[in-house]
Design an enzyme around this catalytic site. Structure first.
Site, PDB file in Angstrom:
ATOM      1  N   GLU A 172       0.844  -1.184   0.000  1.00  0.00           N
ATOM      2  CA  GLU A 172       0.000   0.000   0.000  1.00  0.00           C
ATOM      3  C   GLU A 172       0.883   1.239   0.000  1.00  0.00           C
ATOM      4  O   GLU A 172       2.098   1.149   0.252  1.00  0.00           O
ATOM      5  CB  GLU A 172      -0.914   0.001   1.231  1.00  0.00           C
ATOM      6  CG  GLU A 172      -1.885  -1.158   1.277  1.00  0.00           C
ATOM      7  CD  GLU A 172      -2.823  -1.126   2.465  1.00  0.00           C
ATOM      8  OE1 GLU A 172      -3.617  -2.069   2.602  1.00  0.00           O
ATOM      9  OE2 GLU A 172      -2.760  -0.149   3.247  1.00  0.00           O
TER      10      GLU A 172
ATOM     11  N   THR B 197       1.332  -6.261  -9.557  1.00  0.00           N
ATOM     12  CA  THR B 197       1.503  -6.836 -10.889  1.00  0.00           C
ATOM     13  C   THR B 197       0.153  -7.334 -11.390  1.00  0.00           C
ATOM     14  O   THR B 197      -0.531  -8.085 -10.696  1.00  0.00           O
ATOM     15  CB  THR B 197       2.513  -7.997 -10.844  1.00  0.00           C
ATOM     16  OG1 THR B 197       3.780  -7.503 -10.414  1.00  0.00           O
ATOM     17  CG2 THR B 197       2.664  -8.644 -12.213  1.00  0.00           C
TER      18      THR B 197
ATOM     19  N   ARG C 128      10.216 -16.686  -2.541  1.00  0.00           N
ATOM     20  CA  ARG C 128      11.554 -16.095  -2.688  1.00  0.00           C
ATOM     21  C   ARG C 128      12.501 -16.888  -3.582  1.00  0.00           C
ATOM     22  O   ARG C 128      13.225 -16.293  -4.376  1.00  0.00           O
ATOM     23  CB  ARG C 128      12.163 -15.842  -1.300  1.00  0.00           C
ATOM     24  CG  ARG C 128      11.627 -14.549  -0.699  1.00  0.00           C
ATOM     25  CD  ARG C 128      12.171 -14.225   0.656  1.00  0.00           C
ATOM     26  NE  ARG C 128      11.539 -12.996   1.147  1.00  0.00           N
ATOM     27  CZ  ARG C 128      11.014 -12.837   2.335  1.00  0.00           C
ATOM     28  NH1 ARG C 128      11.049 -13.834   3.212  1.00  0.00           N
ATOM     29  NH2 ARG C 128      10.452 -11.697   2.683  1.00  0.00           N
TER      30      ARG C 128
ATOM     31  N   GLY D 127      30.651   2.197 -24.635  1.00  0.00           N
ATOM     32  CA  GLY D 127      29.587   3.048 -25.144  1.00  0.00           C
ATOM     33  C   GLY D 127      28.432   2.254 -25.718  1.00  0.00           C
ATOM     34  O   GLY D 127      27.267   2.666 -25.599  1.00  0.00           O
TER      35      GLY D 127
ATOM     36  N   GLU E 174       9.309  -7.833  -3.537  1.00  0.00           N
ATOM     37  CA  GLU E 174       9.292  -9.097  -2.797  1.00  0.00           C
ATOM     38  C   GLU E 174      10.218  -9.056  -1.583  1.00  0.00           C
ATOM     39  O   GLU E 174      10.770 -10.066  -1.168  1.00  0.00           O
ATOM     40  CB  GLU E 174       9.694 -10.267  -3.711  1.00  0.00           C
ATOM     41  CG  GLU E 174       8.889 -10.402  -4.982  1.00  0.00           C
ATOM     42  CD  GLU E 174       7.429 -10.697  -4.711  1.00  0.00           C
ATOM     43  OE1 GLU E 174       7.145 -11.484  -3.783  1.00  0.00           O
ATOM     44  OE2 GLU E 174       6.584 -10.138  -5.409  1.00  0.00           O
ATOM     45  N   GLY E 175      10.385  -7.874  -1.017  1.00  0.00           N
ATOM     46  CA  GLY E 175      11.269  -7.687   0.134  1.00  0.00           C
ATOM     47  C   GLY E 175      12.579  -7.068  -0.291  1.00  0.00           C
ATOM     48  O   GLY E 175      13.345  -7.671  -1.045  1.00  0.00           O
ATOM     49  N   THR E 176      12.865  -5.840   0.140  1.00  0.00           N
ATOM     50  CA  THR E 176      14.095  -5.153  -0.243  1.00  0.00           C
ATOM     51  C   THR E 176      15.323  -5.908   0.276  1.00  0.00           C
ATOM     52  O   THR E 176      15.220  -6.747   1.181  1.00  0.00           O
ATOM     53  CB  THR E 176      14.124  -3.728   0.329  1.00  0.00           C
ATOM     54  OG1 THR E 176      14.162  -3.812   1.767  1.00  0.00           O
ATOM     55  CG2 THR E 176      12.904  -2.931  -0.114  1.00  0.00           C
TER      56      THR E 176
ATOM     57  N   SER F 271      -0.054  -7.107  11.939  1.00  0.00           N
ATOM     58  CA  SER F 271       0.064  -8.104  10.862  1.00  0.00           C
ATOM     59  C   SER F 271      -0.603  -9.426  11.235  1.00  0.00           C
ATOM     60  O   SER F 271      -0.995 -10.198  10.354  1.00  0.00           O
ATOM     61  CB  SER F 271       1.542  -8.344  10.531  1.00  0.00           C
ATOM     62  OG  SER F 271       2.229  -8.889  11.639  1.00  0.00           O
TER      63      SER F 271
END
Length: 411
Positions: free
Chosen positions: A138, A171, A270, A368, A391-393, A191
């Site tokens: 959120e 997504t 994960r 380049g 999905e979790g930093t 939670s």
């Protein structure tokens, strides 16, 4: 999809002929269909419906394929398939596999009746492709899952739940046929007072909010989902009300409630997310290696210079190490082994940061050329960055690992 096999399978680095055949088949689709279309859909920033339809026609985008790989006794089917798809292109691949997170949430927590009813509707069939979305984050609740404000209120008189709130970074959000939404049923419990709900297609009150224009994975649709008085029947509460009431009663009595809905889904996903990052990293290593063999400067291939060769050596070793961590975690999850040292977080952390690093190194090797859209490595670098965020930093993964290693309440 989450039930361990009756007889645990020993861990092996040889996936066997069946999975090797599947790997070859998926790689062919990635090489012949996904990769040639990658630049176009990255520029269009749209869901690649024609490619989804092609994947459905051959059975790659199907409940049967995903179920077969999830249920394989080794646990390696999904990591192998996802690595090949994301080797082709991360944005298109995420459009193909994006429904799987909602499928995992339903399969891990739902009743047999719910799984039988809703899981097929998350994939559809050739000619009638369908999508699913998992909605947890959120605007004010990203890494802090306990801060979720979307509320679900139950009416015993009608056996209905009413959901209100806004989800973000979803997504397939707003375009999915089935949305799985994490909401608070008892805000006082944080939670531990959350549950997940199935929102069927066409439910009044659910709409798409802002569609995000992203740095990478641009062929994957990402948007806000707005829930304004969304009413769903009681059977849409994943796991059922009796199970929810039992869990809430344990929490209120000061006992353990088990894993809460969103974190349970993330933990199970994960290794598959790590495999996506491995695929991007592998693509970059392979491309940079071939370039270093062919690119001649000062009368010899640049790969003969130690500065380049050593960089490629580190890149290859890092990708292989990330894959091994991913396979270990996937095997453990499938065979009912607990992540005592946060092995799921380990593989996601290492694979995500490896993908960012090796795509950056690939750009450096190409010079380049690597900075232009005429070559794919700049797109791979943009795509890789998300794997240290969603999905979790990486910071959250380190915190989880740190808690597991020290046994302390690391914050």
């Amino acid at each position: 999809m989450s039930i361990a096999p009756d007889t645990p399978v020993p861990f092996s680095l040889d996936p066997g002929p069946g999975l090797r055949e599947m790997q070859h088949w998926v790689h062919g689709f990635a090489a012949n269909v996904i990769r040639p279309a990658a630049a176009e859909w990255d520029e269009r920033e749209e869901t690649p419906w024609p490619i989804l339809e092609e994947a459905a026609k051959i059975g790659l985008y199907s409940l049967e394929f995903f179920s077969e790989q999830w249920l394989g006794p080794t646990g390696l089917g999904i990591p192998i398939a996802f690595e090949e798809l994301f080797w082709g292109d991360a944005g298109i691949a995420l459009a193909i596999v994006g429904s799987s997170l909602a499928a995992v949430a339903l399969s891990a927590n739902g009743t047999n009746e719910q799984i039988g009813e809703w899981l097929p509707q998350m994939f559809g069939a050739p000619g009638d492709v369908k999508l699913a979305a998992f909605c947890s984050s959120e605007p004010d609740a990203g890494s802090d899952v306990a801060a979720i404000r979307t509320k679900a209120v139950y009416s015993p008189a009608t056996d209905e739940w009413t959901l209100d709130g806004t989800k973000t970074w979803a997504t397939n959000g707003g375009i999915a046929d089935v949305h799985v939404v994490v909401a608070s049923v008892d805000p006082a419990l944080g939670s531990r007072g959350q549950a997940s709900f199935v929102i069927p297609t066409g439910t009044p009150g659910l709409s798409q909010g802002q569609k995000f224009r992203k740095y990478g994975i641009r062929a994957s649709h990402t948007a806000e989902v707005v829930l304004d008085g969304v009413r769903v029947p009681g059977r849409c509460l994943i796991g059922g009300k009796d199970r929810l009431d039992e869990r809430l009663a344990r929490v209120r009595a000061g006992r353990s409630s088990g894993e809460q809905a969103a974190m349970k889904t993330f933990e199970r996903s994960r290794p598959s997310v790590a495999a996506m990052a491995v695929g991007i990293g592998r693509a970059a290593v392979e491309y940079a290696t071939e370039y270093a063999r062919d690119r001649v400067q000062f009368g010899r291939p640049i790969g003969q210079n130690q500065a380049i060769a050593f960089m490629l050596a580190d890149m290859q070793a890092s990708v292989d190490a990330a894959r091994l961590l991913t396979w270990r975690a996937a095997w453990m999850a499938r065979n009912g082994k607990s992540f005592d040292h946060a092995e799921g977080s380990m593989c996601k952390l290492v694979a995500g940061e490896t993908a960012v690093r090796v795509t950056d190194q690939a750009m450096q090797i190409l010079g380049g050329n690597g900075y232009t859209r005429e070559f794919p490595v700049e797109r791979w670098h943009r795509d890789a960055k998300i794997f240290t965020i969603f999905e979790g930093t990486s910071e959250i993964q380190r915190m989880i690992i740190g808690r597991a290693v020290t046994g302390l309440d690391v914050r």
